[in-house]
Design a protein around this motif. Structure first.
Motif, PDB file in Angstrom:
ATOM      1  N   HIS A 115       0.942  -1.458  -0.005  1.00 59.24           N
ATOM      2  CA  HIS A 115       0.012  -0.181   0.049  1.00 59.24           C
ATOM      3  C   HIS A 115       0.899   1.368   0.163  1.00 59.24           C
ATOM      4  O   HIS A 115       0.472   2.088  -0.846  1.00 59.24           O
ATOM      5  CB  HIS A 115      -0.894  -0.097   1.365  1.00 59.24           C
ATOM      6  CG  HIS A 115      -1.878   0.967   1.305  1.00 59.24           C
ATOM      7  ND1 HIS A 115      -3.073   1.183   0.303  1.00 59.24           N
ATOM      8  CD2 HIS A 115      -1.720   2.178   2.247  1.00 59.24           C
ATOM      9  CE1 HIS A 115      -3.676   2.292   0.787  1.00 59.24           C
ATOM     10  NE2 HIS A 115      -2.882   2.968   1.737  1.00 59.24           N
ATOM     11  N   HIS A 119       1.228   4.639  -2.376  1.00 59.13           N
ATOM     12  CA  HIS A 119       1.392   6.001  -2.132  1.00 59.13           C
ATOM     13  C   HIS A 119       2.336   6.758  -2.752  1.00 59.13           C
ATOM     14  O   HIS A 119       2.412   7.704  -3.155  1.00 59.13           O
ATOM     15  CB  HIS A 119       1.321   6.215  -0.559  1.00 59.13           C
ATOM     16  CG  HIS A 119      -0.207   6.107   0.039  1.00 59.13           C
ATOM     17  ND1 HIS A 119      -1.375   6.978  -0.661  1.00 59.13           N
ATOM     18  CD2 HIS A 119      -0.878   5.423   0.854  1.00 59.13           C
ATOM     19  CE1 HIS A 119      -2.292   6.711   0.192  1.00 59.13           C
ATOM     20  NE2 HIS A 119      -2.198   5.892   1.233  1.00 59.13           N
ATOM     21  N   SER A 139      -0.735   9.757   5.937  1.00 60.85           N
ATOM     22  CA  SER A 139      -1.860   9.270   5.880  1.00 60.85           C
ATOM     23  C   SER A 139      -2.602   9.221   7.089  1.00 60.85           C
ATOM     24  O   SER A 139      -2.072   9.398   8.147  1.00 60.85           O
ATOM     25  CB  SER A 139      -2.018   8.194   4.889  1.00 60.85           C
ATOM     26  OG  SER A 139      -1.564   7.087   5.879  1.00 60.85           O
ATOM     27  N   ASP A 295      -6.455   7.245  -0.500  1.00 58.75           N
ATOM     28  CA  ASP A 295      -6.351   5.979  -1.156  1.00 58.75           C
ATOM     29  C   ASP A 295      -7.166   5.851  -2.453  1.00 58.75           C
ATOM     30  O   ASP A 295      -8.215   6.300  -2.485  1.00 58.75           O
ATOM     31  CB  ASP A 295      -6.946   5.029  -0.018  1.00 58.75           C
ATOM     32  CG  ASP A 295      -6.084   4.842   1.202  1.00 58.75           C
ATOM     33  OD1 ASP A 295      -5.072   5.190   1.062  1.00 58.75           O
ATOM     34  OD2 ASP A 295      -6.478   4.230   2.023  1.00 58.75           O
TER      35      ASP A 295
HETATM   36 ZN    ZN Z   1      -3.403   4.926   2.335  1.00 61.19          ZN
END
Ligand code: ZN
Ligand code: KG4
Length: 330
Positions: A115, A119, A139, A295
């Protein structure tokens, strides 16, 4: 030209995006569709089981929307990428299994994607932007500073000791009655407040390392709120000190490590005050484009495109969903 489908269902957004990798290494986003779940609003936090169920219900429609936006069919795709972690395991599994099924059915390579790598590539996918650089991911769940000395290597330089930056924005907004998600609410309220009204101290000032800490600020904000600080002043003062902490520590790390370029990504990278403060430094600072901060699936497609461009082979079919997964070096 290769089209890469990217899927992210790590938390409460069902994201499907499509990136195009051109023969010259240049990449573009062809589609970016996100369904942001609202079912959690009344709970004040994300309910994992509800998130998983909603991903199951929505993913196919979000996928069809993404294909429509890019004006392609699944038969035009050249690779599939999906987030395998970190995140909520039940939520991750939905996108991961959907992506694997699609890749196997269409006989395409499948990239299991971290993940945070997603980003980072939301901002760093440009072929002109090659390592070395620093990457600050800020985040709701992460505040991580990585040194990226070469393609695919992520050396953790610093992280938060407690709350993530976005989490602190959310909590301060909540205690000041400014609503959810807190980042945009704080940012808006701060426009009408005095950043000097509440004298917050920069956390970990004087440290030699590159860590962050936001939970003390949250407590200080609570005390200021109880003492009668106006929500707008609280928002402006909190935002100013949070931005200062992120920019000062990152700038010092860049100087010490001899890096000239910094990639700033994650939901908090949408913050205007943070962008302006970084732009005033001597560094070359790169942010994600519109719709790529929070996201989404396009960032996973962009990370997949970068992996293909760098000749990193797809081997993701064996990867399972993982709640905790450090971004590996190597
Ligand atoms: Zn995220
Ligand atoms: O990247 P993201 O969608 O989710 C995680 O992976 O955690 O980030 C969401 C976080 C939330 O905490 C939200 O309050 C914050 O990003 N955020 C902002 C802004 N927009 C979103 N924080 C500060 N300023 C903003 N404009």
């Amino acid at each position: 030209m290769t089209l890469i489908l990217g899927i992210d269902t790590s938390c409460d957004d069902t994201g499907v995006g499509i990136a195009e990798l051109h023969p010259d290494g240049h990449v573009t986003v062809r589609a970016n569709r996100v369904w942001s779940q609202t079912v959690h609003a009344s709970y004040g936090g994300v309910m994992p089981e509800l998130a998983s169920r909603e991903h199951v219900e929505r993913i196919d429609a979000v996928m069809q929307d993404a294909l429509k936006e890019a004006d392609v069919t699944v038969h035009d795709l050249g690779a599939v990428a999906a987030t395998s972690g970190p995140g909520l395991v039940g939520a991750l599994l939905v996108g991961l299994m959907y992506g694997k099924g699609l890749a196997q059915g269409l006989d395409l390579p499948f990239h299991a994607t971290h993940h945070l790598e997603g980003h980072i590539f939301a901002a760093a996918s440009d072929a002109d932007l090659q390592p070395p650089y620093l990457a600050l991911v800020v985040s709701g769940g992460h505040t991580h500073l990585f040194d990226v000395p070469k393609e695919g290597q992520y050396d953790l330089v610093g992280a938060t000791r407690d709350d993530a930056a976005g989490e602190a924005f959310d909590k301060v907004a909540r205690l000041a009655g400014l609503g959810y998600p807190g980042g945009p609410a704080i940012s808006e309220a701060a426009r009408h407040g005095d950043p000097k009204a509440v004298p917050f101290k920069v956390p970990l000032a004087g440290q030699k390392g590159y860590e962050f800490s936001f939970s003390g600020l949250k407590t200080a904000a609570l005390l200021a709120h109880r003492a009668g600080a106006k929500p707008e002043d609280l928002a402006a003062s909190f935002q100013a000190v949070a931005v200062k902490s992120l920019v000062q520590t990152t700038t010092r790390a860049a100087r010490d490590l001899g890096r000239r370029t910094v990639v700033v990504s994650g939901g908090v990278a949408a913050n205007t005050a943070l962008r302006e403060a970084f732009q005033q430094t001597e560094l070359r600072v790169v942010f994600p484009g519109k719709g790529l901060n929070t996201d989404n699936g396009a960032m996973i497609a962009l990370a997949g495109a970068a992996a293909i461009r760098a000749g990193r082979l797809a081997h993701g079919l064996d990867d399972g969903a993982t709640a905790y997964a450090p971004l590996a070096s190597g």
